[in-house]
Design a protein around this motif. Structure first.
Motif, PDB file in Angstrom:
ATOM      1  N   ILE A  78       0.836  -1.206   0.000  1.00  7.35           N
ATOM      2  CA  ILE A  78       0.000   0.000   0.000  1.00  7.35           C
ATOM      3  C   ILE A  78       0.866   1.248   0.000  1.00  7.35           C
ATOM      4  CG2 ILE A  78      -1.653   1.341   1.365  1.00  7.35           C
ATOM      5  CD1 ILE A  78      -2.834  -1.424   2.264  1.00  7.35           C
ATOM      6  N   ALA A  79       1.909   1.247   0.804  1.00  5.93           N
ATOM      7  CA  ALA A  79       2.814   2.397   0.853  1.00  5.93           C
ATOM      8  C   ALA A  79       3.504   2.608  -0.487  1.00  5.93           C
ATOM      9  CB  ALA A  79       3.853   2.210   1.962  1.00  5.93           C
ATOM     10  N   ARG A  80       3.914   1.522  -1.132  1.00  6.28           N
ATOM     11  CA  ARG A  80       4.578   1.635  -2.440  1.00  6.28           C
ATOM     12  C   ARG A  80       3.611   2.163  -3.498  1.00  6.28           C
ATOM     13  NH1 ARG A  80       9.152   2.675  -5.164  1.00  6.28           N
ATOM     14  NH2 ARG A  80       9.517   1.233  -6.860  1.00  6.28           N
ATOM     15  N   GLU A  81       2.381   1.685  -3.482  1.00  5.64           N
ATOM     16  CA  GLU A  81       1.372   2.174  -4.428  1.00  5.64           C
ATOM     17  C   GLU A  81       1.177   3.681  -4.254  1.00  5.64           C
ATOM     18  OE1 GLU A  81      -3.283   1.455  -5.682  1.00  5.64           O
ATOM     19  OE2 GLU A  81      -2.688   1.240  -3.588  1.00  5.64           O
ATOM     20  N   LYS A  82       1.024   4.118  -3.023  1.00  9.51           N
ATOM     21  CA  LYS A  82       0.831   5.542  -2.751  1.00  9.51           C
ATOM     22  C   LYS A  82       2.054   6.346  -3.182  1.00  9.51           C
ATOM     23  CE  LYS A  82      -2.477   5.074   1.001  1.00  9.51           C
ATOM     24  NZ  LYS A  82      -2.754   5.312   2.423  1.00  9.51           N
ATOM     25  N   GLN A  83       3.243   5.796  -2.941  1.00  4.64           N
ATOM     26  CA  GLN A  83       4.468   6.474  -3.342  1.00  4.64           C
ATOM     27  C   GLN A  83       4.503   6.677  -4.858  1.00  4.64           C
ATOM     28  OE1 GLN A  83       8.074   4.103  -3.283  1.00  4.64           O
ATOM     29  NE2 GLN A  83       9.243   5.866  -2.512  1.00  4.64           N
ATOM     30  N   ILE A  84       4.257   5.615  -5.598  1.00  2.00           N
ATOM     31  CA  ILE A  84       4.298   5.695  -7.059  1.00  2.00           C
ATOM     32  C   ILE A  84       3.215   6.644  -7.571  1.00  2.00           C
ATOM     33  CG2 ILE A  84       3.937   4.392  -9.192  1.00  2.00           C
ATOM     34  CD1 ILE A  84       5.324   2.000  -7.757  1.00  2.00           C
TER      35      ILE A  84
END
Length: 94
Positions: free
Chosen positions: A60-66
């Protein structure tokens, strides 16, 4: 496993970033327009990037980052692993 993925339509290279716990199923849904909304409207169904993790919070954090990145940074990420923008889902068994 949890997957963060980026799709495009290849014609005008619209980008869509998503997350799923079953990448093959999710791609089937996108390709057959079973998911209403952005990907259906823009025919976004070519997998050009994905990453996986066993930790849902990391995914989830990676999705938000991208999603927060500029288009240029997303393109750099894609091209670092898939410079020809090949549809990576072609390697999956249907």
């Amino acid at each position: 496993m949890y997957y963060v993925y980026i799709l495009t339509n290849l014609s005008n290279k619209v980008l869509y970033t998503g997350i799923t716990n079953n990448l093959e199923r999710r791609l089937y849904e996108h390709k057959h327009k079973l998911i209403k909304g952005f990907t259906e409207k823009y025919n976004v169904n070519k997998l050009i990037y994905f990453d996986s993790t066993t930790d849902v919070k990391s995914a989830i954090a990676r999705e938000k980052q991208i999603k927060g990145w500029t288009r240029r940074k997303k393109v750099e990420l894609i091209e670092s692993v898939n410079p020809l923008w090949k549809d990576l889902s072609e390697d999956f068994k249907n």
